[in-house]
Write a protein that holds these residues in place. Structure first.
Motif, PDB file in Angstrom:
ATOM      1  N   THR A 138       0.825  -1.195   0.000  1.00 44.73           N
ATOM      2  CA  THR A 138       0.000   0.000   0.000  1.00 44.73           C
ATOM      3  C   THR A 138       0.871   1.260   0.000  1.00 44.73           C
ATOM      4  N   PHE A 139       1.939   1.243   0.766  1.00 40.00           N
ATOM      5  CA  PHE A 139       2.843   2.385   0.817  1.00 40.00           C
ATOM      6  C   PHE A 139       3.525   2.613  -0.533  1.00 40.00           C
ATOM      7  N   ILE A 140       3.997   1.555  -1.170  1.00 38.44           N
ATOM      8  CA  ILE A 140       4.631   1.671  -2.494  1.00 38.44           C
ATOM      9  C   ILE A 140       3.626   2.175  -3.516  1.00 38.44           C
ATOM     10  N   ASP A 141       2.402   1.627  -3.415  1.00 36.60           N
ATOM     11  CA  ASP A 141       1.354   2.062  -4.332  1.00 36.60           C
ATOM     12  C   ASP A 141       1.076   3.557  -4.164  1.00 36.60           C
ATOM     13  N   LEU A 142       1.089   4.025  -2.926  1.00 40.86           N
ATOM     14  CA  LEU A 142       0.871   5.442  -2.652  1.00 40.86           C
ATOM     15  C   LEU A 142       1.979   6.295  -3.256  1.00 40.86           C
ATOM     16  N   LEU A 143       3.227   5.810  -3.174  1.00 40.96           N
ATOM     17  CA  LEU A 143       4.348   6.538  -3.769  1.00 40.96           C
ATOM     18  C   LEU A 143       4.183   6.665  -5.282  1.00 40.96           C
ATOM     19  N   ILE A 144       3.740   5.580  -5.911  1.00 37.05           N
ATOM     20  CA  ILE A 144       3.530   5.594  -7.364  1.00 37.05           C
ATOM     21  C   ILE A 144       2.475   6.621  -7.742  1.00 37.05           C
ATOM     22  N   VAL A 145       1.390   6.647  -6.965  1.00 44.10           N
ATOM     23  CA  VAL A 145       0.316   7.610  -7.222  1.00 44.10           C
ATOM     24  C   VAL A 145       0.829   9.035  -7.082  1.00 44.10           C
ATOM     25  N   LEU A 146       1.616   9.286  -6.038  1.00 47.48           N
ATOM     26  CA  LEU A 146       2.146  10.632  -5.799  1.00 47.48           C
ATOM     27  C   LEU A 146       3.080  11.066  -6.926  1.00 47.48           C
ATOM     28  N   VAL A 147       3.940  10.151  -7.369  1.00 47.40           N
ATOM     29  CA  VAL A 147       4.867  10.471  -8.465  1.00 47.40           C
ATOM     30  C   VAL A 147       4.084  10.763  -9.741  1.00 47.40           C
ATOM     31  N   THR A 148       3.063   9.943 -10.002  1.00 45.89           N
ATOM     32  CA  THR A 148       2.225  10.155 -11.188  1.00 45.89           C
ATOM     33  C   THR A 148       1.541  11.513 -11.154  1.00 45.89           C
ATOM     34  N   LEU A 149       1.023  11.872  -9.977  1.00 46.37           N
ATOM     35  CA  LEU A 149       0.364  13.166  -9.828  1.00 46.37           C
ATOM     36  C   LEU A 149       1.346  14.311 -10.044  1.00 46.37           C
ATOM     37  N   CYS A 150       2.568  14.147  -9.584  1.00 46.46           N
ATOM     38  CA  CYS A 150       3.588  15.187  -9.787  1.00 46.46           C
ATOM     39  C   CYS A 150       3.880  15.392 -11.259  1.00 46.46           C
ATOM     40  N   PHE A 151       4.026  14.276 -11.994  1.00 50.81           N
ATOM     41  CA  PHE A 151       4.280  14.378 -13.430  1.00 50.81           C
ATOM     42  C   PHE A 151       3.103  15.036 -14.150  1.00 50.81           C
ATOM     43  N   ALA A 152       1.895  14.616 -13.770  1.00 51.85           N
ATOM     44  CA  ALA A 152       0.698  15.167 -14.403  1.00 51.85           C
ATOM     45  C   ALA A 152       0.579  16.664 -14.132  1.00 51.85           C
ATOM     46  N   SER A 153       0.875  17.066 -12.898  1.00 48.10           N
ATOM     47  CA  SER A 153       0.818  18.492 -12.540  1.00 48.10           C
ATOM     48  C   SER A 153       1.840  19.298 -13.333  1.00 48.10           C
ATOM     49  N   ALA A 154       3.027  18.723 -13.514  1.00 48.92           N
ATOM     50  CA  ALA A 154       4.075  19.418 -14.274  1.00 48.92           C
ATOM     51  C   ALA A 154       3.658  19.619 -15.725  1.00 48.92           C
ATOM     52  N   ILE A 155       3.029  18.595 -16.302  1.00 51.64           N
ATOM     53  CA  ILE A 155       2.580  18.692 -17.695  1.00 51.64           C
ATOM     54  C   ILE A 155       1.496  19.750 -17.838  1.00 51.64           C
ATOM     55  N   VAL A 156       0.523  19.722 -16.911  1.00 53.26           N
ATOM     56  CA  VAL A 156      -0.569  20.705 -16.955  1.00 53.26           C
ATOM     57  C   VAL A 156      -0.029  22.113 -16.777  1.00 53.26           C
ATOM     58  N   TYR A 157       0.897  22.286 -15.831  1.00 59.58           N
ATOM     59  CA  TYR A 157       1.480  23.610 -15.584  1.00 59.58           C
ATOM     60  C   TYR A 157       2.204  24.128 -16.826  1.00 59.58           C
ATOM     61  N   THR A 158       2.965  23.241 -17.468  1.00 56.81           N
ATOM     62  CA  THR A 158       3.710  23.637 -18.675  1.00 56.81           C
ATOM     63  C   THR A 158       2.770  24.087 -19.779  1.00 56.81           C
ATOM     64  N   ARG A 159       1.693  23.340 -19.977  1.00 60.00           N
ATOM     65  CA  ARG A 159       0.745  23.689 -21.034  1.00 60.00           C
ATOM     66  C   ARG A 159       0.006  24.978 -20.744  1.00 60.00           C
ATOM     67  N   LEU A 160      -0.349  25.175 -19.475  1.00 57.50           N
ATOM     68  CA  LEU A 160      -1.079  26.394 -19.118  1.00 57.50           C
ATOM     69  C   LEU A 160      -0.213  27.631 -19.239  1.00 57.50           C
ATOM     70  N   ASN A 161       1.095  27.470 -19.047  1.00 59.91           N
ATOM     71  CA  ASN A 161       1.998  28.609 -19.092  1.00 59.91           C
ATOM     72  C   ASN A 161       2.760  28.720 -20.407  1.00 59.91           C
ATOM     73  N   ARG A 162       2.397  27.900 -21.377  1.00 59.65           N
ATOM     74  CA  ARG A 162       3.030  27.978 -22.689  1.00 59.65           C
ATOM     75  C   ARG A 162       2.592  29.266 -23.366  1.00 59.65           C
ATOM     76  N   PRO A 163       3.481  29.986 -24.042  1.00 60.12           N
ATOM     77  CA  PRO A 163       3.098  31.227 -24.728  1.00 60.12           C
ATOM     78  C   PRO A 163       1.929  31.008 -25.661  1.00 60.12           C
ATOM     79  N   LYS A 164       0.926  31.824 -25.529  1.00 55.41           N
ATOM     80  CA  LYS A 164      -0.283  31.689 -26.325  1.00 55.41           C
ATOM     81  C   LYS A 164      -0.035  31.916 -27.804  1.00 55.41           C
ATOM     82  N   ALA A 165       1.044  32.574 -28.149  1.00 53.43           N
ATOM     83  CA  ALA A 165       1.319  32.855 -29.558  1.00 53.43           C
ATOM     84  C   ALA A 165       1.468  31.594 -30.386  1.00 53.43           C
ATOM     85  N   ARG A 166       1.701  30.429 -29.714  1.00 51.16           N
ATOM     86  CA  ARG A 166       1.879  29.199 -30.464  1.00 51.16           C
ATOM     87  C   ARG A 166       0.621  28.837 -31.234  1.00 51.16           C
TER      88      ARG A 166
END
Length: 213
Positions: free
Chosen positions: A11-39
């Motif tokens: 359960t603890f390992i599974d929780l770590l995997i979920v947390l890492v996945t959420l971190c990656f997902a948050s980073a992707i969303v943040y990058t897309r939201l802050n990408r220059p709109k001119a694209r």
């Protein structure tokens, strides 16, 4: 008890995997939201020019296959203003087809402003040039495009002519190193400077006259 310990460890390992996945997902969303709109702006320009091309073809259908700059003022065109540096004059006969002047503005054009009222529109609200040699019976002739078309490396506003000896370039504004070009058949193409030169010299009859706002 051993089984319970294994379950807790899993359960603890599974929780770590979920947390890492959420971190990656948050980073992707943040990058897309802050990408220059001119694209996304080049596609906005393509859509704008498609509307310009459609409007011009609709106008020509009611005027013996002629665009506004080949139709007399008395018949609703702008032929007498063919060399007038106010490029906007050649768009105003298509008010009914264009509906709004907003489509004449490119979001990346820092030297122009979007207008919402035809009564107030001018070259200051226009991001696209007019190709005076455009002919609906010749589909590959140049109808319009981004205003950073550069002829002979001079000031690229006003009435300009491209001849067999002219140097064709794309000025460092808008979507450089590409330029959006609307053709007489209603299509829009994103061209590099080499493709643009080929389009002008091989698929159009020189000289070509342009009104660049």
């Amino acid at each position: 008890m051993a089984r319970n310990a294994n379950l807790r460890a899993f359960t603890f390992i599974d929780l770590l995997i979920v947390l890492v996945t959420l971190c990656f997902a948050s980073a992707i969303v943040y990058t897309r939201l802050n990408r220059p709109k001119a694209r996304g702006h080049p596609m906005n320009c393509v859509n704008n020019l498609k509307q310009v091309g459609l409007a011009a073809r609709m106008f020509s259908n009611d005027h013996n296959e002629k665009f506004p700059w080949d139709v007399a003022l008395a018949e609703g065109g702008t032929k007498e203003h063919a060399t007038n540096i106010d490029a906007i004059l050649h768009f105003t006969p298509m008010i009914n087809e264009l509906t709004t002047p907003k489509v004449l503005f490119c979001p990346t054009d820092k030297k122009r402003a979007r207008a919402s009222d035809w009564a107030l529109v001018s070259n200051k609200n226009l991001s696209y040039f007019v190709g005076l040699e455009a002919d609906e019976t010749r589909p590959q002739t140049i109808l319009s495009g981004d205003r950073n078309l550069l002829i002979d490396n001079t000031n690229f506003t006003g009435f300009v002519t491209a001849t067999t000896n002219s140097t064709i370039n794309i000025a460092p504004e808008l979507h450089e190193p590409e330029i959006n070009i609307a053709l007489a058949d209603g299509s829009v193409q994103q061209m590099t400077v080499d493709i643009l030169r080929k389009q002008i010299r091989e698929k159009n009859e020189l000289p070509l006259r342009f009104i660049i706002p």
